[in-house]
Motif scaffolding. Structure first.
Motif, PDB file in Angstrom:
ATOM      1  N   GLY A 165       0.937  -1.326   0.049  1.00  0.00           N
ATOM      2  CA  GLY A 165      -0.040  -0.078   0.148  1.00  0.00           C
ATOM      3  C   GLY A 165       0.833   1.238   0.023  1.00  0.00           C
ATOM      4  N   ALA A 166       1.940   1.340   0.131  1.00  0.00           N
ATOM      5  CA  ALA A 166       3.226   2.147   0.180  1.00  0.00           C
ATOM      6  C   ALA A 166       3.442   2.761  -1.179  1.00  0.00           C
ATOM      7  CB  ALA A 166       4.335   1.976   1.089  1.00  0.00           C
ATOM      8  N   VAL A 182      -0.592  -8.707  11.802  1.00  0.00           N
ATOM      9  CA  VAL A 182      -0.142  -7.478  12.382  1.00  0.00           C
ATOM     10  C   VAL A 182       0.113  -6.581  11.050  1.00  0.00           C
ATOM     11  CG1 VAL A 182       0.618  -7.871  14.767  1.00  0.00           C
ATOM     12  CG2 VAL A 182       2.167  -7.716  13.011  1.00  0.00           C
ATOM     13  N   LYS A 183       0.183  -7.236  10.097  1.00  0.00           N
ATOM     14  CA  LYS A 183       0.576  -6.492   8.702  1.00  0.00           C
ATOM     15  C   LYS A 183      -0.537  -5.515   8.010  1.00  0.00           C
ATOM     16  CE  LYS A 183       4.815  -7.905   8.571  1.00  0.00           C
ATOM     17  NZ  LYS A 183       5.044  -8.808   9.563  1.00  0.00           N
ATOM     18  N   GLY A 184      -0.427  -5.329   6.960  1.00  0.00           N
ATOM     19  CA  GLY A 184      -1.123  -4.065   6.277  1.00  0.00           C
ATOM     20  C   GLY A 184      -2.548  -4.953   6.056  1.00  0.00           C
ATOM     21  N   ARG A 206      -2.264   6.212   8.395  1.00  0.00           N
ATOM     22  CA  ARG A 206      -1.494   7.504   8.217  1.00  0.00           C
ATOM     23  C   ARG A 206      -2.094   8.558   9.072  1.00  0.00           C
ATOM     24  NH1 ARG A 206      -1.144   6.260   1.466  1.00  0.00           N
ATOM     25  NH2 ARG A 206       0.909   5.368   1.597  1.00  0.00           N
ATOM     26  N   GLU A 207      -3.363   8.391   9.203  1.00  0.00           N
ATOM     27  CA  GLU A 207      -3.956   9.502  10.077  1.00  0.00           C
ATOM     28  C   GLU A 207      -3.555   9.326  11.566  1.00  0.00           C
ATOM     29  OE1 GLU A 207      -8.214   8.307  10.036  1.00  0.00           O
ATOM     30  OE2 GLU A 207      -8.492   9.277   7.988  1.00  0.00           O
ATOM     31  N   ALA A 209       3.356   3.069   4.377  1.00  0.00           N
ATOM     32  CA  ALA A 209       2.344   2.323   4.913  1.00  0.00           C
ATOM     33  C   ALA A 209       1.971   2.414   6.457  1.00  0.00           C
ATOM     34  CB  ALA A 209       2.498   0.984   4.091  1.00  0.00           C
ATOM     35  N   TRP A 210       3.030   3.039   7.043  1.00  0.00           N
ATOM     36  CA  TRP A 210       2.804   2.976   8.511  1.00  0.00           C
ATOM     37  C   TRP A 210       2.440   1.699   8.919  1.00  0.00           C
ATOM     38  CZ3 TRP A 210       5.181   6.687  10.600  1.00  0.00           C
ATOM     39  CH2 TRP A 210       5.449   7.911  10.106  1.00  0.00           C
ATOM     40  N   HIS A 211       3.256   0.720   8.911  1.00  0.00           N
ATOM     41  CA  HIS A 211       2.997  -0.591   9.364  1.00  0.00           C
ATOM     42  C   HIS A 211       3.397  -0.525  11.071  1.00  0.00           C
ATOM     43  CE1 HIS A 211       3.374  -4.520  10.974  1.00  0.00           C
ATOM     44  NE2 HIS A 211       4.795  -4.666  10.962  1.00  0.00           N
TER      45      HIS A 211
END
Length: 393
Positions: free
Chosen positions: A166-167, A188-190, A268-269, A296-298
């Motif tokens: 997603g990045a 715990v991933k995307g 991201r928020e 993607a802020w994992h």
């Protein structure tokens, strides 16, 4: 200071988000003719390939086996060296060991905490066969520079993008920047498929080798056979493994892909709220956000300058845990592991990785966090921070 924890129960650092659509998708497979080696796997592969813009996708039972398969496809063997980051999960280098190769650790950058291309150059020898750059925390590594190095030295690039589905990097989705790219679907991933991983590539040769690797080295492709005794016939062309994804996993992953962009947007928020809340706290370093990449802020990692606070990272970690905030540490430098020490690894001259490890603490970040969860994390960080700051007065 209030001794009561900010939360009554522990908030984990990561958690899957499975809804009724996901459950229904899995139930449909349970009621179908195929629980494994059926049509759900190919549907999932096509969806992932289409999302990232790759020609091929090959699903595996987990991300580690996907990396193992990529090393197999790249022809890594005894005597070959593969350069990777020390700040990553063990699989990024273990996959090289599985093939008899030698992992070589290059230092990270002080800002992105990703593999430093300049350090990669220093580690290249006549035995170097490949590079495994890692998108740590979901922040894309500088793939343009990595690929330039690879082209100059005729190296294979296996992009470990376990954190970054997603990045994007520049105008491109992560997934088509290297010769092969791995995504992980751990809970715990995307997105999740329970366990699972996938390799995407534009290279047909790698694709065919990956297909063999995940299924005992077997083929039923008549065009590849040396003999053909009849419709039942198959041949083993390589010493492969059984690391196939099941249709149950694929159905869950397929359904989760429909929500990927929403998941990434929420991550991201949350990351932006954290960064804003912690921006004016000397001694606290928030993650760097490169202009050329969209993470993607994992993971959301904060570095606590232990020199500034005159306390250990362990004390800070335990103080946050006492507030019922399930902080974590990602990662212990791989070369510090006892198994690697027995192989002869030590500090590996990676001062940035060592400095990072002394200070890093991962905060909870996952799409299903409520606004109250986010406020709790921010409150706990502020509480612990100012507790230690006051001790300096």
């Amino acid at each position: 200071m209030d001794s009561k924890p900010v939360r009554n129960t522990m908030l984990p650092y990561g958690r899957q988000w499975v809804d009724d659509d996901d459950i229904e998708a899995v139930v449909r497979v349970l009621k179908s003719d195929f629980l494994t080696q059926g049509p759900a796997i190919e549907r999932f592969e096509r969806k992932v390939a289409r999302y990232v813009g790759a020609r091929y996708a090959i699903a595996f039972s987990n991300g580690t086996m996907a990396l193992h398969g990529a090393c197999f496809s790249a022809g890594i063997s005894t005597g070959d060296e593969v350069i990777t980051s020390p700040i990553t999960f063990l699989a990024s280098s273990n996959c090289v060991l599985y093939m008899g190769g030698t992992p070589v650790f290059a230092d990270i950058k002080a800002d992105t905490w990703n593999l430093d291309p300049l350090e990669v150059k220093k580690k290249i020898t006549p035995n170097t066969k490949a590079i495994i750059p890692v998108d740590f925390t979901g922040q894309p590594v500088e793939m343009e520079r990595i690929m330039e190095i690879a082209e100059t030295h005729d190296l294979v690039v296996i992009h470990d993008a376990a954190h970054s589905l997603g990045a994007s990097y520049g105008n491109q989705k992560v997934g088509i920047l290297g010769h092969m790219t791995m995504f992980s679907f751990h809970p715990v991933k995307g997105i999740t498929s329970g366990e699972g991983g996938i390799i995407v590539t534009d290279n047909e040769t790698y694709y065919r080798k990956l297909q063999l690797f995940r299924n005992h080295g077997l083929t039923k492709n008549v065009a590849l056979m040396e003999d053909n005794d009849g419709p039942w016939y198959y041949e083993m062309h390589e010493l492969g493994y059984n690391c196939r994804m099941t249709d149950l996993q694929a159905a869950l992953g397929d359904s989760q892909m429909n929500k990927l962009d929403l998941f990434v947007e929420r991550r991201r928020e949350i990351a932006n709220l954290y960064t804003e809340a912690f921006s004016d706290m000397p001694g606290l370093v928030t993650p760097y956000q490169a202009d050329t990449a969209n993470s993607a802020w994992h993971l959301y990692v904060v570095r606590w300058s232990t020199e500034s606070f005159r306390v250990s990272r362990k004390e800070i970690f335990e103080a946050l845990r006492s507030e019922n905030i399930g902080v974590h540490v990602h990662y212990i430098p791989v070369y510090r592991q006892p198994y690697y020490k027995r192989l002869g690894y030590s500090s590996e001259n990676c001062p940035e990785a060592e400095a990072y490890y002394r200070e890093a603490i991962t905060l909870p970040l996952f799409p299903s966090m409520t606004d109250q969860d986010i406020r709790n994390v921010i409150s706990a960080v502020h509480k612990v921070y100012y507790m230690f700051v006051r001790q300096l007065d």
